[in-house]
Design an enzyme around this catalytic site. Structure first.
Site, short mmCIF file in Angstrom:
data_model
loop_
_atom_site.label_atom_id
_atom_site.label_comp_id
_atom_site.label_asym_id
_atom_site.label_seq_id
_atom_site.Cartn_x
_atom_site.Cartn_y
_atom_site.Cartn_z
N HIS A 144 0.84 -1.20 0.00
CA HIS A 144 0.00 0.00 0.00
C HIS A 144 0.88 1.25 0.00
O HIS A 144 2.06 1.19 0.33
CB HIS A 144 -0.85 0.08 1.28
CG HIS A 144 -1.57 -1.16 1.66
ND1 HIS A 144 -2.94 -1.28 1.53
CD2 HIS A 144 -1.14 -2.32 2.21
CE1 HIS A 144 -3.32 -2.47 1.99
NE2 HIS A 144 -2.24 -3.11 2.39
N TYR A 145 0.27 2.40 -0.31
CA TYR A 145 0.86 3.67 0.08
C TYR A 145 -0.07 4.33 1.10
O TYR A 145 -1.27 4.04 1.16
CB TYR A 145 1.17 4.58 -1.09
CG TYR A 145 0.01 5.04 -1.96
CD1 TYR A 145 -1.16 5.58 -1.44
CD2 TYR A 145 0.12 4.99 -3.35
CE1 TYR A 145 -2.19 6.02 -2.25
CE2 TYR A 145 -0.90 5.42 -4.18
CZ TYR A 145 -2.05 5.94 -3.61
OH TYR A 145 -3.07 6.38 -4.42
N THR A 146 0.49 5.24 1.89
CA THR A 146 -0.26 5.81 3.01
C THR A 146 -1.08 7.04 2.65
O THR A 146 -2.02 7.39 3.35
CB THR A 146 0.69 6.21 4.15
OG1 THR A 146 1.58 7.22 3.68
CG2 THR A 146 1.47 5.01 4.65
N GLU A 183 2.76 -0.86 4.45
CA GLU A 183 2.45 0.50 4.01
C GLU A 183 3.75 1.26 3.74
O GLU A 183 4.69 1.19 4.53
CB GLU A 183 1.66 1.24 5.08
CG GLU A 183 0.27 0.68 5.34
CD GLU A 183 -0.80 1.33 4.47
OE1 GLU A 183 -0.44 2.19 3.61
OE2 GLU A 183 -1.98 0.97 4.64
N HIS A 185 -2.56 -3.44 -3.32
CA HIS A 185 -3.91 -3.20 -2.80
C HIS A 185 -4.89 -3.08 -3.96
O HIS A 185 -6.04 -3.52 -3.89
CB HIS A 185 -3.92 -1.93 -1.96
CG HIS A 185 -5.07 -1.85 -1.01
ND1 HIS A 185 -5.33 -0.74 -0.24
CD2 HIS A 185 -6.05 -2.73 -0.70
CE1 HIS A 185 -6.40 -0.95 0.50
NE2 HIS A 185 -6.86 -2.15 0.23
N ASP A 187 -3.70 2.07 -4.92
CA ASP A 187 -2.34 2.01 -4.37
C ASP A 187 -1.71 0.62 -4.57
O ASP A 187 -2.45 -0.37 -4.63
CB ASP A 187 -2.34 2.40 -2.89
CG ASP A 187 -3.29 1.58 -2.03
OD1 ASP A 187 -4.45 1.39 -2.44
OD2 ASP A 187 -2.88 1.14 -0.94
#
Length: 259
Positions: free
Chosen positions: A41-43, A104, A152, A162
């Site tokens: 994921h990215y945040t 993440e 994700h 993401d």
């Protein structure tokens, strides 16, 4: 009589407190790790905000990797479930929180300009270097196959994008962590599919073989476009418009060995 009953009760409680002895001399061969996938994921936030959301909020992940410096934070023990995947499906498994490790990466994601253009943020090399080290360790310990590392956007393509098109999946492939289509074979198949493009049903079948949840409707509907776009974002990030074109067909056929 009452003293006798009191003594009897105390004896029973003492026995329950000790409990039965657990014999651990035998181990079943029929078992494997709870972890079947790793979801990236990215945040969409900076580091302080990411730490706050992932430790004080209703979402969580097993690991968080900063950008500069590329510090790896372990937030949830791998033996416990983190709340990072949400409603999701991959290779027939649903609700992947229970069977995955969530990682993440601190990254703003994207911003939309006044002209409607979407600009994505790149990942620093040192952050990806740290991710690769972590992934190699996870894959070794849990004996995961290359197909186990997913985005994700792979497991929830209708609602997530993401880690985005600038995430360097090819670097993970070069590190031996994920499969990657052979360029020569892709070029050969591209020429064939440029002459006769497969049907939408074919695309849906091939995407399902990759692991995506997709209805085999035979129609280029909104769901199919989103799933195609998720696949393209991973293997052809220069254009992820959701169009079932010859290059996408060649990439799918090469990865699935169906060309």
């Amino acid at each position: 009589m009452r003293p006798f009953l009191l003594l009897l009760t105390l004896a029973l409680l003492a026995g329950c407190a000790g409990g039965p002895r657990i014999d651990t001399r035998y181990t079943s061969r029929a078992q494997d790790s709870r972890v079947q996938f790793v979801v990236l994921h990215y945040t969409s936030e900076d580091l302080p905000r990411s730490l706050q959301l992932l430790t004080r909020g209703e979402v969580s992940s097993h690991y968080l990797i900063g950008s500069r410096p590329a510090t790896i934070y372990r937030l949830v023990d791998e033996n416990r479930r983190a709340w990072h995947a949400g409603q999701s499906q991959w290779r027939g498994r649903t609700w992947l929180n229970a069977s995955s490790i969530g990682i993440e990466l601190v990254n703003p994601g994207y911003r939309d300009t006044a002209t409607g253009q979407r600009l994505w943020y790149p990942y620093p090399r040192e952050q990806i270097d740290a991710l690769i080290v972590l992934l190699k360790d996870i894959v070794r310990r849990h004996r995961l196959p290359p197909e186990a590392i997913v985005a994700h956007s792979d497991i929830a393509p209708l609602r997530k994008v993401d880690p985005g098109p600038l995430f360097p999946w090819k670097r993970l492939a070069e590190a031996g962590l994920i499969p990657w289509p052979d360029a020569t074979r892709v070029a050969q198949l591209h020429n064939r599919f440029a002459v006769a493009l497969p049907s939408i049903g074919w695309f849906q079948e091939q995407l399902e073989r990759q692991g995506y949840a997709i209805n085999r409707s035979g129609v280029l509907d909104a769901q199919t476009r989103r799933v195609i776009a998720a696949f393209q974002m991973k293997y052809r990030p220069a254009r992820f418009d959701g169009e079932p074109d010859a290059e996408t067909a060649a990439l799918l056929a090469t990865l699935n060995g169906s060309g």
